[in-house]
Design an enzyme around this catalytic site. Structure first.
Site, PDB file in Angstrom:
ATOM      1  CE1 TYR A   1     -43.590  -3.115 -30.901  1.00 20.52           C
ATOM      2  CE2 TYR A   1     -43.170  -1.635 -32.734  1.00 20.52           C
ATOM      3  CZ  TYR A   1     -42.731  -2.302 -31.614  1.00 20.52           C
ATOM      4  OH  TYR A   1     -41.431  -2.169 -31.209  1.00 20.52           O
TER       5      TYR A   1
ATOM      6  NE  ARG B   1     -40.935  -8.408 -36.543  1.00 24.86           N
ATOM      7  CZ  ARG B   1     -40.013  -7.443 -36.646  1.00 24.86           C
ATOM      8  NH1 ARG B   1     -38.745  -7.693 -36.349  1.00 24.86           N
ATOM      9  NH2 ARG B   1     -40.347  -6.241 -37.068  1.00 24.86           N
TER      10      ARG B   1
ATOM     11  CG  LEU C   1     -38.114  -8.132 -32.578  1.00 24.20           C
ATOM     12  CD1 LEU C   1     -39.427  -8.758 -32.097  1.00 24.20           C
ATOM     13  CD2 LEU C   1     -38.350  -6.713 -33.032  1.00 24.20           C
TER      14      LEU C   1
ATOM     15  CG  HIS D   1     -55.091  -9.097 -14.687  1.00 22.30           C
ATOM     16  ND1 HIS D   1     -55.715  -8.102 -13.950  1.00 22.30           N
ATOM     17  CD2 HIS D   1     -53.775  -8.802 -14.660  1.00 22.30           C
ATOM     18  CE1 HIS D   1     -54.813  -7.246 -13.499  1.00 22.30           C
ATOM     19  NE2 HIS D   1     -53.622  -7.657 -13.911  1.00 22.30           N
TER      20      HIS D   1
ATOM     21  NE  ARG E   1     -56.620  -2.176 -15.498  1.00 26.17           N
ATOM     22  CZ  ARG E   1     -56.051  -3.025 -14.636  1.00 26.17           C
ATOM     23  NH1 ARG E   1     -56.807  -3.738 -13.819  1.00 26.17           N
ATOM     24  NH2 ARG E   1     -54.748  -3.186 -14.616  1.00 26.17           N
TER      25      ARG E   1
ATOM     26  CE  LYS F   1     -41.745  -4.478 -34.440  1.00 23.12           C
ATOM     27  NZ  LYS F   1     -40.711  -3.809 -33.669  1.00 23.12           N
TER      28      LYS F   1
ATOM     29  CD  GLU G   1     -33.464  -7.084 -28.976  1.00 22.76           C
ATOM     30  OE1 GLU G   1     -33.575  -7.051 -30.203  1.00 22.76           O
ATOM     31  OE2 GLU G   1     -34.327  -7.556 -28.219  1.00 22.76           O
TER      32      GLU G   1
END
Ligand code: PMP
Length: 287
Positions: free
Chosen positions: A33, A52, A205, A102, A100, A147, A180
């Site tokens: 995101y 990014r 990040l 993996h 579903r 991210k 962070e």
């Protein structure tokens, strides 16, 4: 005014927008995101956010959902349809919908969601009172540079901060170094007036605000050094602050029970904030 979301090619009312229950974002947090500030109707550092995003997508081997030009138009249009003057655009891409299991599904098409909302972005000094952070062990994974939408440790950290009456947590790695905040980068200003922040790498990040503050500070003649610092360094610092897209720059005036500097918003932190506000308000037009 009802809010509008962009979901896989369609603008639709947010309240009725839906995602398949077998979306891998929902099932596995298999997605990435970005959050972008909109100031005076313009996106701040849009190109940098897209750069990014490209890195995050590449790291997870999720294909680009569309060209950057088309994506930029969706971002701008979502902000426009939500009548965002000052606010935030959120964009999320997951690997898509599949039964579903993996392994990467061979033919899934990435799911793209873009939302935008008004948000009172900090305007002037009065919006930036100093805050307290508390330190806590960094329990995240070894790829914090991606991210990813998998934010559970960050959510727990933020809640821990709020439960302790603080604004945020500064997460501390196994070597005693500050990594962070739960959703921000951490900075100190040492006794010589040097601005210090942890170098980018898998432990943090690489914040877009972080990069911008580094350039603005250097252009202003301020010395910035990218090196890790310990909790003790931070507690002994002359000033401390945190940065992010949503908060811009917030002066940290207490870390755990240690008062930082004079316990007031520091002069250099204030200067950097002023530079950033001026930069953001000038509005860097979407590219
Ligand atoms: N670190 C983390 C863990 C974050 O979630 C964020 C906010 N996205 C940041 C740093 C700051 O990044 P940015 O300046 O790009 O908002």
């Amino acid at each position: 005014m009802s809010r509008i979301a962009y979901v896989n090619g369609r603008y639709q009312p947010l309240r009725s927008a839906v995602i398949n229950v077998e979306d891998r974002g929902f099932q596995f947090a298999d997605g990435v995101y970005e959050v972008i500030a909109v100031v005076d109707g313009r996106c701040v550092d849009l190109a940098e956010h897209f750069d990014r995003l490209d890195c995050s997508l590449a790291a997870l081997r999720i294909p680009q959902p569309m060209s950057r030009a088309a994506f930029s138009s969706v971002v701008e249009e979502t902000a426009r349809r939500n009548r965002v003057g000052d606010g935030l655009v959120y964009m999320q891409i997951s690997r898509g919908v599949a039964r579903r299991d993996h392994p990467f599904p061979p033919n899934a098409k990435p799911t793209l969601v873009v939302t935008a909302r008004r948000h009172v972005l900090p305007k002037g000094r009065e919006d930036f009172p100093g805050v307290r952070v508390v330190t806590a062990r960094d329990i995240r994974w070894a790829r914090c540079d991606i991210k990813s939408i998998s934010l559970l440790p960050n959510v727990l950290a933020k809640q821990e901060a709020l439960d302790k009456g603080a604004f945020d947590v500064w997460m501390v790695d196994g070597d005693g170094l500050v990594s962070e905040g739960s959703s921000s980068n951490a900075w100190i200003i040492d006794g010589r007036g040097t601005v210090v922040t942890r170098p980018t790498g898998p432990e943090i990040l690489g914040g877009i605000t972080r990069d911008r503050i580094i350039s603005l500070a250097r252009e202003d003649g301020v010395e910035v050094v990218e090196r890790p610092f310990t909790v003790d360094d931070a507690k002994a610092a002359r000033e401390a602050f945190l940065t992010s897209t949503t908060t811009f720059l917030r002066s940290v005036i207490r870390i755990d029970d240690a008062v930082i500097g004079s316990g007031e918003v520091g002069t250099l932190s204030q200067r950097l904030l002023d530079l950033y506000i001026t930069y953001a308000r000038k509005g860097i037009v979407c590219r």
